[in-house]
Write an enzyme that holds these catalytic residues in place. Structure first.
Site, short mmCIF file in Angstrom:
data_model
loop_
_atom_site.label_atom_id
_atom_site.label_comp_id
_atom_site.label_asym_id
_atom_site.label_seq_id
_atom_site.Cartn_x
_atom_site.Cartn_y
_atom_site.Cartn_z
N ASP A 1 22.40 42.17 14.59
CA ASP A 1 23.62 41.54 15.12
C ASP A 1 23.76 41.65 16.64
O ASP A 1 24.87 41.69 17.18
CB ASP A 1 24.88 42.15 14.44
N HIS B 1 21.62 34.67 10.99
CA HIS B 1 21.51 34.24 12.38
C HIS B 1 22.48 33.09 12.63
O HIS B 1 22.41 32.06 11.98
CB HIS B 1 20.06 33.85 12.69
P1 IMP Z 1 19.18 45.64 2.86
O1 IMP Z 1 18.27 45.14 3.91
O2 IMP Z 1 20.01 44.57 2.20
O3 IMP Z 1 18.49 46.54 1.86
O4 IMP Z 1 20.26 46.59 3.59
C1 IMP Z 1 19.89 47.83 4.15
C2 IMP Z 1 20.74 48.13 5.38
O5 IMP Z 1 20.39 47.23 6.42
C3 IMP Z 1 22.23 47.95 5.17
O6 IMP Z 1 22.91 48.92 5.95
C4 IMP Z 1 22.52 46.55 5.71
O7 IMP Z 1 23.84 46.43 6.14
C5 IMP Z 1 21.55 46.52 6.87
N1 IMP Z 1 21.10 45.15 7.20
C6 IMP Z 1 20.18 44.41 6.55
N2 IMP Z 1 19.99 43.24 7.15
C7 IMP Z 1 20.80 43.23 8.24
C8 IMP Z 1 21.00 42.29 9.30
O8 IMP Z 1 20.41 41.22 9.37
N3 IMP Z 1 21.93 42.64 10.24
C9 IMP Z 1 22.56 43.82 10.23
N4 IMP Z 1 22.39 44.74 9.25
C10 IMP Z 1 21.51 44.45 8.28
MG MG Z 2 22.94 39.22 11.78
#
Ligand code: IMP
Ligand code: MG
Length: 330
Positions: free
Chosen positions: A15, A43
């Protein structure tokens, strides 16, 4: 053939505004690629004032570029096809989108497992990311070549000027993040080589950061819930609209932890650094960061920026530091 590769990587917890940067430089490239993750990413870009989002397809699609989803990515077929229809209905040429035949497929069972066992405990996005990568490593996964319509399969040729769009950023990396509060893929630039080039082909690494830290999802150690309810930080959430693109969740916000940003820059070999959302601090009128074990307070944005530039030039090999505001439109 030596290739010309540029990598855009997030230096925090996601982010940071990578999509905006990729979208602004994509016209200079032939191919835009994703090398990690899946639809857990979000995105957001603004095109002619219209807000558009992608979760899996590289943002190069908005510039009419060939878009590659690499072998290190994980694909939910229904979500992918949904995103394709969304892009097509917004007038973009989706025949440019190609998926590596060796990318792994996220199944219904992966999504169910994630939502049942991991979402609450780890704050995952519930997209089935961890179970899918787990099956990949167990060598019992389903490959894209078995599940996607032929028209979307990539011929595995990578030519011309290549731009790689990072997802999830350094501190969510499976090896470098605060395990288990991480994602299940490799987010650092070296991992982009899984697309089929070597580290010697990487000409430029652009690191994207934000002037304050944010975290979506759980990390009770680095981002405790007590960060919510602090007046200035809550104002940053509102001014910066710090709500998840993928989940809509309110992000936790803290002042920039500069030593961590410097560590991320050095882990990634960043050449150019972009620090986004400076206007948000200007709107709330407070300029703070953590460094050398304490919170430093500056009297203006300029003073804070000068301090950051001095530290970064002393402690990293970054050539340029660019401070950007939303209103700059890059
Ligand atoms: P997962 O990738 O869905 O397994 O999530 C694992 C951790 O990564 C969690 O804390 C999500 O909030 C964070 N996360 C996964 N993808 C993103 C992203 O694109 N932006 C910000 N946080 C992410
Ligand atoms: Mg994002």
């Amino acid at each position: 053939m030596t290739q010309h590769v540029c990598i855009v990587v997030g230096l925090a917890w996601g982010d940071e505004g990578k999509g905006k940067i990729v979208n602004s430089i994509a016209p200079n490239f032939d191919v835009v690629c994703r090398w990690n993750g899946g639809a857990n990413a979000g995105h957001t870009v603004y095109i002619d004032g219209k807000k558009l989002k992608t979760h899996l397809v590289p943002t190069g699609i908005f510039s009419g570029k060939k878009c590659v989803i690499g072998p290190g990515c994980v694909v939910n077929v229904d979500k992918f096809l949904e995103e394709i229809s969304y892009l097509r209905s917004n007038g973009f040429d989706t025949s440019l989108v190609k998926v590596s035949p060796r990318a792994h497929i996220i199944t219904e069972a992966h999504v169910r497992y994630d939502n049942y066992y991991l979402k609450e405990k780890l704050g995952t996005t519930g997209n089935g990311i961890a179970p899918c990568y787990s099956d990949k490593m167990m060598r019992k996964g389903v490959l894209a070549r078995e599940a996607l319509p032929k028209e979307f399969l990539w011929d595995e040729k990578l030519e011309g000027k290549i731009l790689c769009e990072g997802a999830q950023s350094v501190w969510l990396d499976i090896d470098h993040g605060n395990y288990p509060y991480v994602t299940s893929s490799s987010t650092l630039p070296y991992s982009a080589c899984s697309l089929g080039f070597t580290h010697k082909d990487i000409h430029r690494v652009i690191g994207v950061a934000k002037i304050y830290d944010t975290r979506s999802g759980n990390d009770p150690i680095e981002f405790p819930e007590s960060l919510w309810g602090q007046e200035l930080l809550d104002r940053i959430i509102e001014e910066g609209q710090e709500y998840g693109t993928t989940t809509g969740r309110k992000r936790k916000v803290n002042w920039l932890f500069l030593p961590k940003l410097i560590k991320a820059i050095n882990l990634c070999g960043v050449d150019e650094l972009i620090i986004n959302k400076c206007d948000v601090l200007e709107k709330i009128g407070y300029f703070r960061l953590y460094d050398a074990g304490e919170m430093l307070e500056f009297s203006s944005l300029e003073e804070m920026e000068n301090y950051i530039v001095k530290e970064i030039h002393e402690k990293t090999k970054v050539n340029d530091v660019i401070f950007s505001s939303n209103k700059d439109g890059i």
